[in-house]
Design a protein around this motif. Sequence first.
Motif, PDB file in Angstrom:
ATOM      1  N   LEU A  77       0.819  -1.212   0.000  1.00  0.00           N
ATOM      2  CA  LEU A  77       0.000   0.000   0.000  1.00  0.00           C
ATOM      3  C   LEU A  77       0.852   1.261   0.000  1.00  0.00           C
ATOM      4  N   GLY A  78       2.143   1.129   0.270  1.00  0.00           N
ATOM      5  CA  GLY A  78       3.034   2.280   0.247  1.00  0.00           C
ATOM      6  C   GLY A  78       3.749   2.471  -1.065  1.00  0.00           C
ATOM      7  N   SER A  79       3.550   1.575  -2.004  1.00  0.00           N
ATOM      8  CA  SER A  79       4.238   1.651  -3.292  1.00  0.00           C
ATOM      9  C   SER A  79       3.811   2.885  -4.077  1.00  0.00           C
ATOM     10  N   ALA A  80       4.701   3.349  -4.952  1.00  0.00           N
ATOM     11  CA  ALA A  80       4.374   4.456  -5.842  1.00  0.00           C
ATOM     12  C   ALA A  80       3.933   3.976  -7.218  1.00  0.00           C
ATOM     13  N   PHE A  81       3.868   2.651  -7.416  1.00  0.00           N
ATOM     14  CA  PHE A  81       3.625   2.108  -8.750  1.00  0.00           C
ATOM     15  C   PHE A  81       2.361   1.268  -8.784  1.00  0.00           C
ATOM     16  N   PRO A  82       1.651   1.277  -9.910  1.00  0.00           N
ATOM     17  CA  PRO A  82       0.522   0.355 -10.074  1.00  0.00           C
ATOM     18  C   PRO A  82       1.031  -1.060 -10.327  1.00  0.00           C
ATOM     19  N   SER A  83       0.148  -2.022 -10.212  1.00  0.00           N
ATOM     20  CA  SER A  83       0.525  -3.414 -10.416  1.00  0.00           C
ATOM     21  C   SER A  83       0.983  -3.659 -11.855  1.00  0.00           C
ATOM     22  N   PRO A  84       2.078  -4.395 -12.053  1.00  0.00           N
ATOM     23  CA  PRO A  84       2.521  -4.711 -13.419  1.00  0.00           C
ATOM     24  C   PRO A  84       1.520  -5.564 -14.191  1.00  0.00           C
ATOM     25  N   THR A  85       0.587  -6.218 -13.486  1.00  0.00           N
ATOM     26  CA  THR A  85      -0.409  -7.035 -14.178  1.00  0.00           C
ATOM     27  C   THR A  85      -1.371  -6.195 -15.010  1.00  0.00           C
ATOM     28  N   LEU A  86      -1.338  -4.875 -14.842  1.00  0.00           N
ATOM     29  CA  LEU A  86      -2.262  -3.992 -15.548  1.00  0.00           C
ATOM     30  C   LEU A  86      -1.737  -3.543 -16.906  1.00  0.00           C
ATOM     31  N   PHE A  87      -0.531  -3.987 -17.285  1.00  0.00           N
ATOM     32  CA  PHE A  87       0.113  -3.440 -18.476  1.00  0.00           C
ATOM     33  C   PHE A  87       0.365  -4.519 -19.524  1.00  0.00           C
ATOM     34  N   PRO A  88       0.373  -4.130 -20.817  1.00  0.00           N
ATOM     35  CA  PRO A  88       0.449  -5.093 -21.925  1.00  0.00           C
ATOM     36  C   PRO A  88       1.898  -5.454 -22.307  1.00  0.00           C
ATOM     37  N   PHE A  89       2.609  -6.115 -21.395  1.00  0.00           N
ATOM     38  CA  PHE A  89       4.029  -6.369 -21.635  1.00  0.00           C
ATOM     39  C   PHE A  89       4.275  -7.292 -22.829  1.00  0.00           C
ATOM     40  N   ASP A  90       3.377  -8.233 -23.077  1.00  0.00           N
ATOM     41  CA  ASP A  90       3.578  -9.110 -24.241  1.00  0.00           C
ATOM     42  C   ASP A  90       3.566  -8.295 -25.535  1.00  0.00           C
ATOM     43  N   LYS A  91       2.612  -7.391 -25.656  1.00  0.00           N
ATOM     44  CA  LYS A  91       2.544  -6.570 -26.866  1.00  0.00           C
ATOM     45  C   LYS A  91       3.707  -5.588 -26.934  1.00  0.00           C
ATOM     46  N   LEU A  92       4.187  -5.116 -25.785  1.00  0.00           N
ATOM     47  CA  LEU A  92       5.336  -4.227 -25.787  1.00  0.00           C
ATOM     48  C   LEU A  92       6.594  -4.964 -26.239  1.00  0.00           C
ATOM     49  N   ARG A  93       6.712  -6.229 -25.847  1.00  0.00           N
ATOM     50  CA  ARG A  93       7.872  -7.006 -26.303  1.00  0.00           C
ATOM     51  C   ARG A  93       7.848  -7.160 -27.827  1.00  0.00           C
ATOM     52  N   SER A  94       6.660  -7.390 -28.367  1.00  0.00           N
ATOM     53  CA  SER A  94       6.547  -7.468 -29.831  1.00  0.00           C
ATOM     54  C   SER A  94       6.894  -6.134 -30.482  1.00  0.00           C
TER      55      SER A  94
END
Length: 469
Positions: A108-125
């Motif tokens: 709850l103290g993090s400054a970042f949203p969860s990485p599960t919310l982002f399209p990393f597979d498409k970014l790798r492509s």
Amino acid sequence: MSAEPPRYRRLADELVRLIHAGALRPGDRLPSVRQTQASRGCSAATVFQAYHRLESLGLVRAAERSGYFVAPVAAPSAVRLQEPQPVAVSELVFQLLGTGGHAVHAALGSAFPSPTLFPFDKLRSALSAGSRQLDPAELTQQLPGGHEGLRRQIALRYLRLGMSITPDEIVLTDGALEGLNLSLQLLTRPGDAVLVEAPCFYAALQALERLGLRAVEVPADPAEGADLGAMAELIERHSPKACWLMTSFQNPLGSLMPPDKKRALVELLGAQGIPLIEDDVYAELQHQGTPPLPAKAFSTRGEVLHAGSFAKTLAPGYRVGWVAAGRFAPALRRAKLSQSLSGSWPAQAAIAHYLEGVDYERHLRALRRALAAQQRALRSAVLAHFPPGTRVTPPQGGYFLWVELPPGHDSLALQSAALLEGISLAPGPLFSASGGFRNCLRLNSGQPWTPALAAAVARLGELIRSQTI
């Protein structure tokens, strides 16, 4: 002539006057949403917006299944106007944002949203495709400003907001933070005074500390951001050289400055020749409607340096940000070149390639829905489990909640106790040059809402209630 305030604001302002006049007293129940809707001939949404505004100002509190009540009178937590002061927060930031070897299961103290919310597979492509399209000659020809295709895509996103920003004005940086730091360094010299919000993002305070600058803290409203009346007085007293603000979904408050106030901000600073460094990394994370216009949209003299990033909306870890630097663009480009030469060319090319497709808007819509739902869940849990008198902002975007505990509670002590149980939080003093906001904390709602996270919030409420005050 300025436009008439929206209907919910007129209703909220009327109720504020009644509360300040004593016609509505602490403990009085406000008319129900249905009653107000019928008597005023307005929609339920209008009434809810008005009541949420009063709640964000700390004037009313919601009781589950009972309605809204005028809140008890409490000492305001905002910082009083004070002298510019040297900043020394870095050591506290390093201490409190570390885990001390404790395993954290509720960040709850993090400054970042969860990485599960982002399209990393498409970014790798996109990274692969963008790399194949790279012309080796571009690697040196476009170094000063960054990847031309990405700057063009960013300019097109400004155009969607009705803003005319040319690619030449945009300087790509290693995340927004590098751009913000370079902007501050460009505009100031050691010992200068700089306007910042109170509370404000701790990285802004760290930047002031590193450059030997003095912070002039401007009290900020949880709903609408910096107090422009107080700012005008502080400018008159202290002649600051720059102003660093978040005008949309501010970290940590979540406040959103209305358009007319953003215009007034630009006019106030412009009249005094004070450049505005606008940190706008959360602007596209609105929960409903279209992204809010930045203050830069009201600038006519190029005095606003507008910083954005893809770290919060698309590609955390890629470290790709930018500054639309107005008349300061040539100097900022030189500063970037002398400090770090260039950002990651493959990362910039990957994001440019991704933005050329149609997936980004679809991704943003899903991200906004997820963040809005998670924030509602966290806020409801906080109100259910934290002690009576707790105030929680209801932001219209982003993924932070600013929580003000009843006077006497200590968020620094709470952070230590919570960390022993695997729960992190961000204590209020992290966000203040003067060490204020001791009874406040920032919570991150960027994590998917799960039974484990709900249990952690309930346990945090128990720890708060157990504090001796």
